[in-house]
Write a protein that holds these residues in place. Structure first.
Motif, mmCIF file in Angstrom:
data_model
loop_
_atom_site.group_PDB
_atom_site.id
_atom_site.type_symbol
_atom_site.label_atom_id
_atom_site.label_comp_id
_atom_site.label_asym_id
_atom_site.label_seq_id
_atom_site.Cartn_x
_atom_site.Cartn_y
_atom_site.Cartn_z
ATOM 1 N N THR A 141 0.859 -1.184 0.000
ATOM 2 C CA THR A 141 0.000 0.000 0.000
ATOM 3 C C THR A 141 0.891 1.227 0.000
ATOM 4 N N SER A 142 1.060 1.837 -1.168
ATOM 5 C CA SER A 142 1.805 3.083 -1.294
ATOM 6 C C SER A 142 0.789 4.220 -1.220
ATOM 7 N N SER A 143 0.911 5.205 -2.074
ATOM 8 C CA SER A 143 -0.008 6.350 -2.076
ATOM 9 C C SER A 143 0.256 7.172 -3.324
ATOM 10 N N ILE A 144 -0.719 7.997 -3.696
ATOM 11 C CA ILE A 144 -0.424 8.953 -4.763
ATOM 12 C C ILE A 144 0.501 10.048 -4.236
ATOM 13 N N THR A 145 0.487 10.270 -2.913
ATOM 14 C CA THR A 145 1.351 11.281 -2.301
ATOM 15 C C THR A 145 2.777 10.767 -2.255
ATOM 16 N N GLY A 146 3.648 11.429 -2.943
ATOM 17 C CA GLY A 146 5.042 10.991 -3.066
ATOM 18 C C GLY A 146 5.331 10.579 -4.491
ATOM 19 N N PRO A 147 4.740 9.482 -4.980
ATOM 20 C CA PRO A 147 4.975 9.076 -6.366
ATOM 21 C C PRO A 147 4.385 10.044 -7.393
ATOM 22 N N TYR A 148 3.236 10.678 -7.068
ATOM 23 C CA TYR A 148 2.574 11.537 -8.048
ATOM 24 C C TYR A 148 2.333 12.955 -7.545
ATOM 25 N N THR A 149 2.015 13.100 -6.293
ATOM 26 C CA THR A 149 1.634 14.408 -5.769
ATOM 27 C C THR A 149 2.406 14.724 -4.500
ATOM 28 N N GLY A 150 2.248 15.945 -4.031
ATOM 29 C CA GLY A 150 2.832 16.351 -2.759
ATOM 30 C C GLY A 150 1.793 17.102 -1.952
ATOM 31 N N TYR A 151 2.037 17.209 -0.646
ATOM 32 C CA TYR A 151 1.114 17.968 0.204
ATOM 33 C C TYR A 151 1.917 18.535 1.373
ATOM 34 N N PRO A 152 1.722 19.833 1.682
ATOM 35 C CA PRO A 152 2.494 20.453 2.760
ATOM 36 C C PRO A 152 2.386 19.676 4.074
ATOM 37 N N GLY A 153 3.524 19.446 4.684
ATOM 38 C CA GLY A 153 3.566 18.729 5.948
ATOM 39 C C GLY A 153 3.838 17.256 5.813
ATOM 40 N N TRP A 154 3.848 16.764 4.582
ATOM 41 C CA TRP A 154 4.002 15.327 4.371
ATOM 42 C C TRP A 154 5.213 14.996 3.497
ATOM 43 N N SER A 155 6.264 15.805 3.607
ATOM 44 C CA SER A 155 7.442 15.497 2.781
ATOM 45 C C SER A 155 8.055 14.163 3.191
ATOM 46 N N HIS A 156 8.081 13.850 4.487
ATOM 47 C CA HIS A 156 8.637 12.567 4.929
ATOM 48 C C HIS A 156 7.691 11.413 4.587
ATOM 49 N N TYR A 157 6.388 11.681 4.625
ATOM 50 C CA TYR A 157 5.419 10.657 4.223
ATOM 51 C C TYR A 157 5.542 10.371 2.732
ATOM 52 N N GLY A 158 5.590 11.446 1.922
ATOM 53 C CA GLY A 158 5.738 11.268 0.480
ATOM 54 C C GLY A 158 7.010 10.519 0.124
ATOM 55 N N ALA A 159 8.097 10.831 0.843
ATOM 56 C CA ALA A 159 9.357 10.129 0.595
ATOM 57 C C ALA A 159 9.214 8.643 0.909
ATOM 58 N N SER A 160 8.500 8.323 1.980
ATOM 59 C CA SER A 160 8.336 6.913 2.359
ATOM 60 C C SER A 160 7.517 6.147 1.332
ATOM 61 N N LYS A 161 6.490 6.781 0.798
ATOM 62 C CA LYS A 161 5.625 6.086 -0.151
ATOM 63 C C LYS A 161 6.291 5.932 -1.512
ATOM 64 N N ALA A 162 7.115 6.898 -1.897
ATOM 65 C CA ALA A 162 7.883 6.757 -3.133
ATOM 66 C C ALA A 162 8.946 5.675 -2.966
ATOM 67 N N ALA A 163 9.530 5.595 -1.780
ATOM 68 C CA ALA A 163 10.553 4.576 -1.524
ATOM 69 C C ALA A 163 9.991 3.169 -1.652
ATOM 70 N N MET A 164 8.742 2.989 -1.294
ATOM 71 C CA MET A 164 8.122 1.669 -1.410
ATOM 72 C C MET A 164 8.127 1.185 -2.857
ATOM 73 N N LEU A 165 7.994 2.109 -3.798
ATOM 74 C CA LEU A 165 7.976 1.720 -5.205
ATOM 75 C C LEU A 165 9.378 1.332 -5.682
ATOM 76 N N GLY A 166 10.393 1.967 -5.131
ATOM 77 C CA GLY A 166 11.751 1.558 -5.449
ATOM 78 C C GLY A 166 12.029 0.156 -4.939
#
Length: 264
Positions: A141-166
């Motif tokens: 379970t990744s997210s659109i946040t990180g791989p596709y979008t961003g949202y203020p306050g969630w830079s570490h969350y977005g990084a984690s979800k993009a990392a899952m795809l790697g």
């Protein structure tokens, strides 16, 4: 018709609430033996009792996926109960908000520890069982946040979800000879208790930006996971399935203003 998954064993980490609970409910309804995990015993027990009404067999194990000892124990307990594992849904995750300017080292460690390290440790713990079953499925379970979008306050969350795809891409290569597929689902905004905490204004703004004009349901993520777990999906690996009602499509917040409901 897809090959039934009834009788197969499915592990859903973070399955005691939110999206994970929706995934577990769908698999239980399909007749699978479902084991959910969480860190709160009372919540896990209540969730398992509720989910058992959907069908199949549902039990729980209290575990912290950021701990190698816990994920190893989790695998041992699941194998003791069911004798094998067919599907591992590495869903456990957190999403506390923290602005980059004030984010602490502890904030980063907790986010990456559960969301990324937890997924890797979970897959590692179940590798022998997934290899043995001959049709193993790993669903992240990744997210659109990180791989596709961003949202203020969630830079570490977005990084984690993009990392899952790697992780997914290389794991898929390594596990393909064992007929194990590794795929990810990228949810958009889904109706969960965590999302509702952001307030009505946030929810209204999200709905307005989604072409389908509604938030998703947790079970809709579950149905995507169920498809990826079928025999018919055996040739699909290292793929990211976005389930967001079209949320990533508009070029700007004003794009949806030009789409009137009576024009559809």
């Amino acid at each position: 018709m897809f090959t039934p998954v009834d009788g197969r064993t499915v592990v859903v980490t973070g399955g005691t609430r939110g999206i994970g609970k929706g995934i577990a409910r769908v698999f239980a309804g399909a007749g699978a033996n479902v084991v959910i995990t969480g860190r709160d015993a009372a919540v896990a027990e209540a969730a398992a009792d509720e989910l058992a009404k959907a069908g199949g067999t549902v039990s729980y194990v209290v575990a912290d996926v950021a701990s190698a000892a816990d994920t190893s124990r989790l695998a041992d307990e699941v194998l003791a109960r069911h004798g094998g594992v067919d599907v591992v849904c590495a869903n456990a995750g957190i999403f506390p908000s923290a602005p980059l300017a004030t984010m602490t080292e502890a904030d980063i460690d907790e986010m990456l520890g559960i969301n990324v390290k937890g997924a890797i440790l979970t897959v590692q713990a179940f590798l022998p069982a997934l290899k043995a079953c001959g049709h193993g499925r790993v669903i992240l379970t990744s997210s659109i946040t990180g791989p596709y979008t961003g949202y203020p306050g969630w830079s570490h969350y977005g990084a984690s979800k993009a990392a899952m795809l790697g992780f997914m891409r290389t794991a898929a290569i390594e596990l393909a000879p064992h007929r194990i597929t590794v795929n990810a689902i990228l949810p958009g905004n889904i109706v969960t208790g965590g999302l509702s905490e952001h307030g009505d204004d946030y929810l209204s703004a999200m709905v307005a930006a989604i072409p389908m004009r509604r938030l998703g349901e947790a079970e809709e993520i579950g149905h995507a996971a169920l498809f990826l777990a079928t025999d018919e999906a055996a040739y699909i690996t290292a793929q990211s399935l976005v389930v967001d009602g079209g949320q990533v499509l508009p070029e700007s917040p004003t794009a949806m203003d030009d789409v009137a409901m009576d024009d559809v």
